[in-house]
Write a protein that holds these residues in place. Structure first.
Motif, PDB file in Angstrom:
ATOM      1  N   TYR A 420       0.803  -1.223   0.000  1.00  0.00           N
ATOM      2  CA  TYR A 420       0.000   0.000   0.000  1.00  0.00           C
ATOM      3  C   TYR A 420       0.837   1.274   0.000  1.00  0.00           C
ATOM      4  O   TYR A 420       0.298   2.371  -0.118  1.00  0.00           O
ATOM      5  CB  TYR A 420      -0.940   0.008   1.211  1.00  0.00           C
ATOM      6  CG  TYR A 420      -2.031  -1.038   1.114  1.00  0.00           C
ATOM      7  CD1 TYR A 420      -3.189  -0.786   0.393  1.00  0.00           C
ATOM      8  CD2 TYR A 420      -1.876  -2.287   1.711  1.00  0.00           C
ATOM      9  CE1 TYR A 420      -4.189  -1.744   0.275  1.00  0.00           C
ATOM     10  CE2 TYR A 420      -2.866  -3.257   1.614  1.00  0.00           C
ATOM     11  CZ  TYR A 420      -4.015  -2.978   0.891  1.00  0.00           C
ATOM     12  OH  TYR A 420      -5.006  -3.939   0.777  1.00  0.00           O
ATOM     13  N   ILE A 421       2.131   1.152   0.156  1.00  0.00           N
ATOM     14  CA  ILE A 421       3.023   2.311   0.127  1.00  0.00           C
ATOM     15  C   ILE A 421       4.400   1.825  -0.285  1.00  0.00           C
ATOM     16  O   ILE A 421       4.788   0.682  -0.005  1.00  0.00           O
ATOM     17  CB  ILE A 421       3.071   3.022   1.504  1.00  0.00           C
ATOM     18  CG1 ILE A 421       3.775   4.374   1.397  1.00  0.00           C
ATOM     19  CG2 ILE A 421       3.688   2.135   2.572  1.00  0.00           C
ATOM     20  CD1 ILE A 421       3.669   5.232   2.653  1.00  0.00           C
ATOM     21  N   GLY A 422       5.139   2.711  -0.959  1.00  0.00           N
ATOM     22  CA  GLY A 422       6.443   2.308  -1.460  1.00  0.00           C
ATOM     23  C   GLY A 422       7.425   2.016  -0.329  1.00  0.00           C
ATOM     24  O   GLY A 422       8.020   0.939  -0.259  1.00  0.00           O
ATOM     25  N   ASN A 423       7.585   2.969   0.575  1.00  0.00           N
ATOM     26  CA  ASN A 423       8.528   2.808   1.681  1.00  0.00           C
ATOM     27  C   ASN A 423       7.743   2.462   2.931  1.00  0.00           C
ATOM     28  O   ASN A 423       7.093   3.304   3.522  1.00  0.00           O
ATOM     29  CB  ASN A 423       9.329   4.093   1.889  1.00  0.00           C
ATOM     30  CG  ASN A 423      10.346   3.951   2.997  1.00  0.00           C
ATOM     31  OD1 ASN A 423      10.849   2.874   3.257  1.00  0.00           O
ATOM     32  ND2 ASN A 423      10.634   5.064   3.664  1.00  0.00           N
ATOM     33  N   VAL A 424       7.780   1.211   3.328  1.00  0.00           N
ATOM     34  CA  VAL A 424       7.009   0.767   4.484  1.00  0.00           C
ATOM     35  C   VAL A 424       7.716   1.216   5.764  1.00  0.00           C
ATOM     36  O   VAL A 424       8.878   0.893   5.993  1.00  0.00           O
ATOM     37  CB  VAL A 424       6.829  -0.763   4.489  1.00  0.00           C
ATOM     38  CG1 VAL A 424       6.049  -1.193   5.717  1.00  0.00           C
ATOM     39  CG2 VAL A 424       6.133  -1.214   3.216  1.00  0.00           C
ATOM     40  N   LYS A 425       7.006   1.975   6.610  1.00  0.00           N
ATOM     41  CA  LYS A 425       7.541   2.426   7.893  1.00  0.00           C
ATOM     42  C   LYS A 425       6.471   2.274   8.949  1.00  0.00           C
ATOM     43  O   LYS A 425       5.302   2.551   8.699  1.00  0.00           O
ATOM     44  CB  LYS A 425       7.993   3.886   7.808  1.00  0.00           C
ATOM     45  CG  LYS A 425       8.666   4.390   9.060  1.00  0.00           C
ATOM     46  CD  LYS A 425       9.219   5.805   8.879  1.00  0.00           C
ATOM     47  CE  LYS A 425       9.910   6.289  10.131  1.00  0.00           C
ATOM     48  NZ  LYS A 425      10.465   7.650   9.973  1.00  0.00           N
ATOM     49  N   LYS A 426       6.862   1.847  10.136  1.00  0.00           N
ATOM     50  CA  LYS A 426       5.904   1.621  11.205  1.00  0.00           C
ATOM     51  C   LYS A 426       5.702   2.916  12.003  1.00  0.00           C
ATOM     52  O   LYS A 426       6.648   3.461  12.569  1.00  0.00           O
ATOM     53  CB  LYS A 426       6.391   0.508  12.134  1.00  0.00           C
ATOM     54  CG  LYS A 426       5.354   0.082  13.168  1.00  0.00           C
ATOM     55  CD  LYS A 426       5.835  -1.141  13.918  1.00  0.00           C
ATOM     56  CE  LYS A 426       4.858  -1.566  15.003  1.00  0.00           C
ATOM     57  NZ  LYS A 426       3.547  -1.945  14.475  1.00  0.00           N
ATOM     58  N   TYR A 427       4.482   3.416  12.014  1.00  0.00           N
ATOM     59  CA  TYR A 427       4.150   4.625  12.771  1.00  0.00           C
ATOM     60  C   TYR A 427       3.333   4.311  14.019  1.00  0.00           C
ATOM     61  O   TYR A 427       3.507   4.942  15.053  1.00  0.00           O
ATOM     62  CB  TYR A 427       3.343   5.598  11.897  1.00  0.00           C
ATOM     63  CG  TYR A 427       4.133   6.186  10.748  1.00  0.00           C
ATOM     64  CD1 TYR A 427       5.136   7.126  10.972  1.00  0.00           C
ATOM     65  CD2 TYR A 427       3.867   5.802   9.438  1.00  0.00           C
ATOM     66  CE1 TYR A 427       5.864   7.666   9.917  1.00  0.00           C
ATOM     67  CE2 TYR A 427       4.585   6.340   8.379  1.00  0.00           C
ATOM     68  CZ  TYR A 427       5.574   7.274   8.629  1.00  0.00           C
ATOM     69  OH  TYR A 427       6.293   7.798   7.580  1.00  0.00           O
ATOM     70  N   TYR A 428       2.410   3.379  13.895  1.00  0.00           N
ATOM     71  CA  TYR A 428       1.492   3.112  14.999  1.00  0.00           C
ATOM     72  C   TYR A 428       2.029   1.985  15.866  1.00  0.00           C
ATOM     73  O   TYR A 428       2.214   0.859  15.408  1.00  0.00           O
ATOM     74  CB  TYR A 428       0.104   2.760  14.449  1.00  0.00           C
ATOM     75  CG  TYR A 428      -0.943   2.513  15.514  1.00  0.00           C
ATOM     76  CD1 TYR A 428      -1.203   3.461  16.503  1.00  0.00           C
ATOM     77  CD2 TYR A 428      -1.679   1.332  15.523  1.00  0.00           C
ATOM     78  CE1 TYR A 428      -2.173   3.237  17.471  1.00  0.00           C
ATOM     79  CE2 TYR A 428      -2.660   1.100  16.482  1.00  0.00           C
ATOM     80  CZ  TYR A 428      -2.887   2.054  17.465  1.00  0.00           C
ATOM     81  OH  TYR A 428      -3.849   1.827  18.421  1.00  0.00           O
ATOM     82  N   HIS A 429       2.271   2.328  17.134  1.00  0.00           N
ATOM     83  CA  HIS A 429       2.773   1.358  18.107  1.00  0.00           C
ATOM     84  C   HIS A 429       1.778   1.294  19.258  1.00  0.00           C
ATOM     85  O   HIS A 429       1.905   2.043  20.247  1.00  0.00           O
ATOM     86  CB  HIS A 429       4.153   1.766  18.629  1.00  0.00           C
ATOM     87  CG  HIS A 429       5.189   1.918  17.563  1.00  0.00           C
ATOM     88  ND1 HIS A 429       5.985   0.876  17.139  1.00  0.00           N
ATOM     89  CD2 HIS A 429       5.552   2.999  16.810  1.00  0.00           C
ATOM     90  CE1 HIS A 429       6.798   1.299  16.184  1.00  0.00           C
ATOM     91  NE2 HIS A 429       6.562   2.579  15.969  1.00  0.00           N
ATOM     92  N   PRO A 430       0.776   0.450  19.167  1.00  0.00           N
ATOM     93  CA  PRO A 430      -0.249   0.407  20.219  1.00  0.00           C
ATOM     94  C   PRO A 430       0.350   0.031  21.568  1.00  0.00           C
ATOM     95  O   PRO A 430       1.271  -0.793  21.653  1.00  0.00           O
ATOM     96  CB  PRO A 430      -1.231  -0.651  19.721  1.00  0.00           C
ATOM     97  CG  PRO A 430      -0.466  -1.469  18.735  1.00  0.00           C
ATOM     98  CD  PRO A 430       0.521  -0.549  18.113  1.00  0.00           C
ATOM     99  N   ALA A 431      -0.187   0.669  22.606  1.00  0.00           N
ATOM    100  CA  ALA A 431       0.272   0.370  23.962  1.00  0.00           C
ATOM    101  C   ALA A 431      -0.335  -0.947  24.438  1.00  0.00           C
ATOM    102  O   ALA A 431      -1.382  -1.376  23.953  1.00  0.00           O
ATOM    103  CB  ALA A 431      -0.126   1.505  24.899  1.00  0.00           C
TER     104      ALA A 431
END
Length: 452
Positions: A420-431
């Motif tokens: 879904y995106i070219g550069n996959v990066k993790k933004y959401y880190h659920p507590a």
């Protein structure tokens, strides 16, 4: 009265209303005005500024005053300190009220100050009450003469000087923050007024209960003027008994104080200080502190819409997906308050505040969008992959738009591995708290499907 010789300055400036004089008809003025301190030793409270060895006291005693800004809530002694300075200094002392003063009057004071300095080498101290009411132009008129020392400025304000006063002016002054007067100190002020035969209520035969003094001091909320006003109205309106004695009890104190007034400037910095304490108490899950700050805002006349805006933000910023119900309840609360209004709306606000204070907390959503926004601004811009582009117009598929897109609902579990995106990066880190535990488990489940 301090006046300037008429041969020193043009006639136009001699009768300026800015010239300060000793109070006339003092006996007819309110008790709070009559009991103003006449010396540094009579000032009660503000030990952090005026006790022995402190900077402001040393400056005043040496008569080497530089420009200062006295900043604090009403009734804490700003004007009283200025009055004491007027008695102590050898300089010419003038006063202006920022609400009433024009640029012409400011220029008048400046011209007189220049004449005095030129002819007698004498300084002029200008006290400006409510200096935050001066606009930029009025402050700019004073700037050059404050800069070269022709005018020593003393300004008093209830507003944060950092916001209310121009930075160039502020950089040339010492900012002295005054605190609300402590309850014990207000009790001292009340007793002094009762005992003073010359300026106070000493000429009246008053027998006052300790509980009455305590009640007035508590109700004053750090405002000495308010306390003295309550004492005066109580003494003057209470009939004497057969022995000519005014019996001042706690009931009299309650009637004299009437509704307790809370200092709450709805546009100034204290407004935001109170809101900050409210928000941080909810964030820190201290339900009792949060309810107290809520009560203080309501009592002080805060707009419930302002409180609701804060709660809506907290619901997402500080609680987030740890308890998604918080945002739903906050939205419902906004609608309910608009329908019910105040004062009953305080019940709705209290329900929301208690719920949100005790809700599990997570700022994962807040952190995620901030990090993503930072990447959008500072990193290489990601283009929308061709298979995700809109294919619902003529010629789109000819450009490859939508080609190869996999419709998730056509697959088992309504999920399919797809980029879904070219550069996959993790933004959401659920507590690992509240409902976000389930979201975290869902992320792990999706990761496993990617591997299979």
């Amino acid at each position: 009265m301090k006046k300037i010789n008429s041969d020193l300055v043009p006639e136009l400036f001699v009768e300026s209303s800015a010239t300060i004089s000793e109070d006339v008809h003092l006996s007819e003025s309110p008790l709070a005005n009559r009991m103003r301190p006449r010396s540094l030793d009579e000032i009660v409270g503000q030990e952090h500024l005026l006790s022995q060895g402190k900077l402001l006291r040393r400056v005043l005693q040496s008569d080497r005053l530089t420009s200062i800004v006295l900043y604090g809530p009403p009734g804490c002694g700003k004007t009283s300190i200025a009055k004491v300075i007027s008695r102590m200094t050898s300089a010419q002392f003038c006063s202006l009220n920022a609400v009433e003063s024009s640029v012409a009057e400011i220029r008048n004071v400046i011209q007189r100050a220049k004449a005095l300095r030129h002819r007698q080498g004498k300084r002029t101290i200008l006290f400006v009450d409510e200096i935050h009411r001066f606009n930029k132009g009025q402050q700019d008129v004073l700037m050059p003469d404050v800069e070269d020392g022709t005018i020593v400025l003393i300004g008093s304000t209830t507003q944060n000087p950092s916001f209310a006063i121009n930075s160039p002016m502020l950089s040339r002054a010492i900012v002295c923050e005054l605190k609300p007067i402590q309850e014990g100190d207000i009790q001292k002020i009340l007793r002094r007024a009762l005992e003073d035969n010359e300026r106070g209520m000493g000429k009246y035969k008053v027998e006052i209960d300790e509980a009455a003094i305590t009640h007035i001091a508590k109700s004053a909320s750090g405002d000495a003027r308010k306390a003295l006003n309550a004492l005066e109205i109580g003494v003057l309106t209470t009939p004497c008994d057969d022995q000519g004695i005014v019996r001042f009890n706690e009931k009299t104190a309650e009637e004299s104080c009437q509704r307790k007034i809370i200092y709450h400037d709805r546009e100034g910095d204290y407004h935001y200080d109170l809101a900050s304490a409210f928000i941080k108490s909810i964030r820190g899950s201290d339900v009792d502190a949060a309810v107290y700050w809520l009560a203080k805002m309501i009592y002080g006349g805060e707009d419930p819409r302002f409180i609701m805006r804060r709660l809506l933000i907290i619901a997402s910023e500080d609680i987030g997906n740890a308890d998604p119900q918080a945002l739903i309840l906050a939205s419902a609360g906004l609608q309910a308050i608009e329908f019910v209004g105040m004062p009953e709306g305080k019940i709705i606000l209290s329900q929301l505040v208690t719920y949100m204070s005790l809700a599990p907390k997570s700022n994962a959503s807040y952190t995620a969008i901030n990090q993503a926004m930072e990447d959008v601004q500072n990193q290489k811009t990601e283009e929308v992959p061709a298979h995700l582009r809109d294919a619902n117009y003529y010629g789109a598929k000819g450009m490859g738009h939508g080609v190869g897109y996999k419709y998730a609902h056509d697959y088992e579990g309504h999920y399919v591995s797809q980029k879904y995106i070219g550069n996959v990066k993790k933004y959401y880190h659920p507590a690992k708290i509240g409902f976000e535990i389930k979201l975290s488990d869902r992320i792990e489940e999706l990761k496993q499907k990617l591997k299979s």
